[in-house]
Scaffold this motif. Sequence first.
Motif, PDB file in Angstrom:
ATOM      1  N   THR A  62       4.282  -4.733  -6.072  1.00 48.75           N
ATOM      2  CA  THR A  62       4.298  -4.497  -4.465  1.00 48.75           C
ATOM      3  C   THR A  62       5.568  -3.678  -4.121  1.00 48.75           C
ATOM      4  O   THR A  62       5.187  -2.949  -3.222  1.00 48.75           O
ATOM      5  N   VAL A  63       6.559  -4.037  -4.339  1.00 50.17           N
ATOM      6  CA  VAL A  63       7.584  -2.939  -3.798  1.00 50.17           C
ATOM      7  C   VAL A  63       7.767  -1.651  -4.538  1.00 50.17           C
ATOM      8  O   VAL A  63       8.092  -0.826  -3.765  1.00 50.17           O
ATOM      9  N   SER A  64       7.346  -1.337  -5.541  1.00 47.30           N
ATOM     10  CA  SER A  64       7.114   0.013  -5.901  1.00 47.30           C
ATOM     11  C   SER A  64       5.993   0.716  -4.852  1.00 47.30           C
ATOM     12  O   SER A  64       6.068   1.638  -4.450  1.00 47.30           O
ATOM     13  N   ALA A  65       5.035   0.015  -4.885  1.00 46.14           N
ATOM     14  CA  ALA A  65       4.014   0.686  -3.819  1.00 46.14           C
ATOM     15  C   ALA A  65       4.176   0.705  -2.527  1.00 46.14           C
ATOM     16  O   ALA A  65       3.713   1.850  -1.634  1.00 46.14           O
ATOM     17  N   LEU A  66       5.188  -0.304  -1.843  1.00 47.76           N
ATOM     18  CA  LEU A  66       5.523  -0.146  -0.659  1.00 47.76           C
ATOM     19  C   LEU A  66       6.730   0.739  -0.130  1.00 47.76           C
ATOM     20  O   LEU A  66       6.783   0.881   1.004  1.00 47.76           O
ATOM     21  N   GLY A  67       7.607   0.851  -1.180  1.00 45.18           N
ATOM     22  CA  GLY A  67       8.916   1.558  -0.900  1.00 45.18           C
ATOM     23  C   GLY A  67      10.022   0.337  -0.535  1.00 45.18           C
ATOM     24  O   GLY A  67       9.713  -0.839  -0.218  1.00 45.18           O
ATOM     25  N   SER A  68      11.070   0.933  -0.092  1.00 49.98           N
ATOM     26  CA  SER A  68      12.209   0.194   0.116  1.00 49.98           C
ATOM     27  C   SER A  68      12.097  -0.820   1.643  1.00 49.98           C
ATOM     28  O   SER A  68      12.398  -1.819   1.341  1.00 49.98           O
ATOM     29  N   VAL A  69      11.733  -0.141   2.401  1.00 53.14           N
ATOM     30  CA  VAL A  69      11.797  -0.868   3.878  1.00 53.14           C
ATOM     31  C   VAL A  69      10.686  -1.738   3.848  1.00 53.14           C
ATOM     32  O   VAL A  69      11.004  -2.879   4.111  1.00 53.14           O
ATOM     33  N   ARG A  70       9.196  -1.502   3.557  1.00 56.65           N
ATOM     34  CA  ARG A  70       8.267  -2.327   3.505  1.00 56.65           C
ATOM     35  C   ARG A  70       8.239  -3.461   2.477  1.00 56.65           C
ATOM     36  O   ARG A  70       8.099  -4.555   2.619  1.00 56.65           O
ATOM     37  N   GLY A  71       8.847  -2.927   1.255  1.00 57.51           N
ATOM     38  CA  GLY A  71       9.002  -3.821   0.198  1.00 57.51           C
ATOM     39  C   GLY A  71      10.187  -4.928   0.561  1.00 57.51           C
ATOM     40  O   GLY A  71       9.876  -6.086   0.302  1.00 57.51           O
ATOM     41  N   LEU A  72      11.124  -4.538   1.031  1.00 59.00           N
ATOM     42  CA  LEU A  72      12.176  -5.356   1.307  1.00 59.00           C
ATOM     43  C   LEU A  72      11.675  -6.387   2.594  1.00 59.00           C
ATOM     44  O   LEU A  72      11.724  -7.589   2.589  1.00 59.00           O
TER      45      LEU A  72
END
Length: 196
Positions: A62-72
């Motif tokens: 999930t966080v790989s796909a979303l990136g830091s802001v959306r993942g966080l």
Amino acid sequence: MTTLATLSSPRTLADAVPGGLVRNIALVLGGSALVGLSAQVVIPLPFTPVPLTLQTFAVLLTVSALGSVRGLASMAVYLLAGLVGVPWFSGGTHGFGGASFGYVVGFLLAAFVVGRLAERHGADRTVTKAVGLMVLGNLAIYAVGMPWLMISTGMDFVTALGAGVLPFLAGDALKVLAAAGLLPAVWAMLRTRDED
């Protein structure tokens, strides 16, 4: 049709999905839900209070796909919703505390580290880089989870290592390999679609 070229080289897989704010909200909530669902796949281990789940696999993808802001944001929604009563921590639990709660908090650190490396360095685009990315993500989760396990149970370092890290390394290796194969494959499919 939206292509990678028209997206001016997306930084993360989520950037390849067209849309703006509504897309981002849906991706954040979808990521939280995926982690919540994966937490229901539980294998209790008799020698540790920390169960084996699919959470770390879902978190890292999930966080790989979303990136830091959306993942966080996604992991924060997961954590906060679980704190206020949504029964989607491991095995349908919720609330503050428990031996494995620190691992859930560790998802926040993993989200930032993994998300940032994926978006800034394309660390999810090749198998070799994705393996390193997933290993760092697991280490981030352990860096918060194991100290919490020690505090919440009174275990010393060696006991907590044996109960909260070592039993999970083989499973984590399989999850790392699966994620490291899946992420670059999705990027390759997007590139192929863009070339058609």
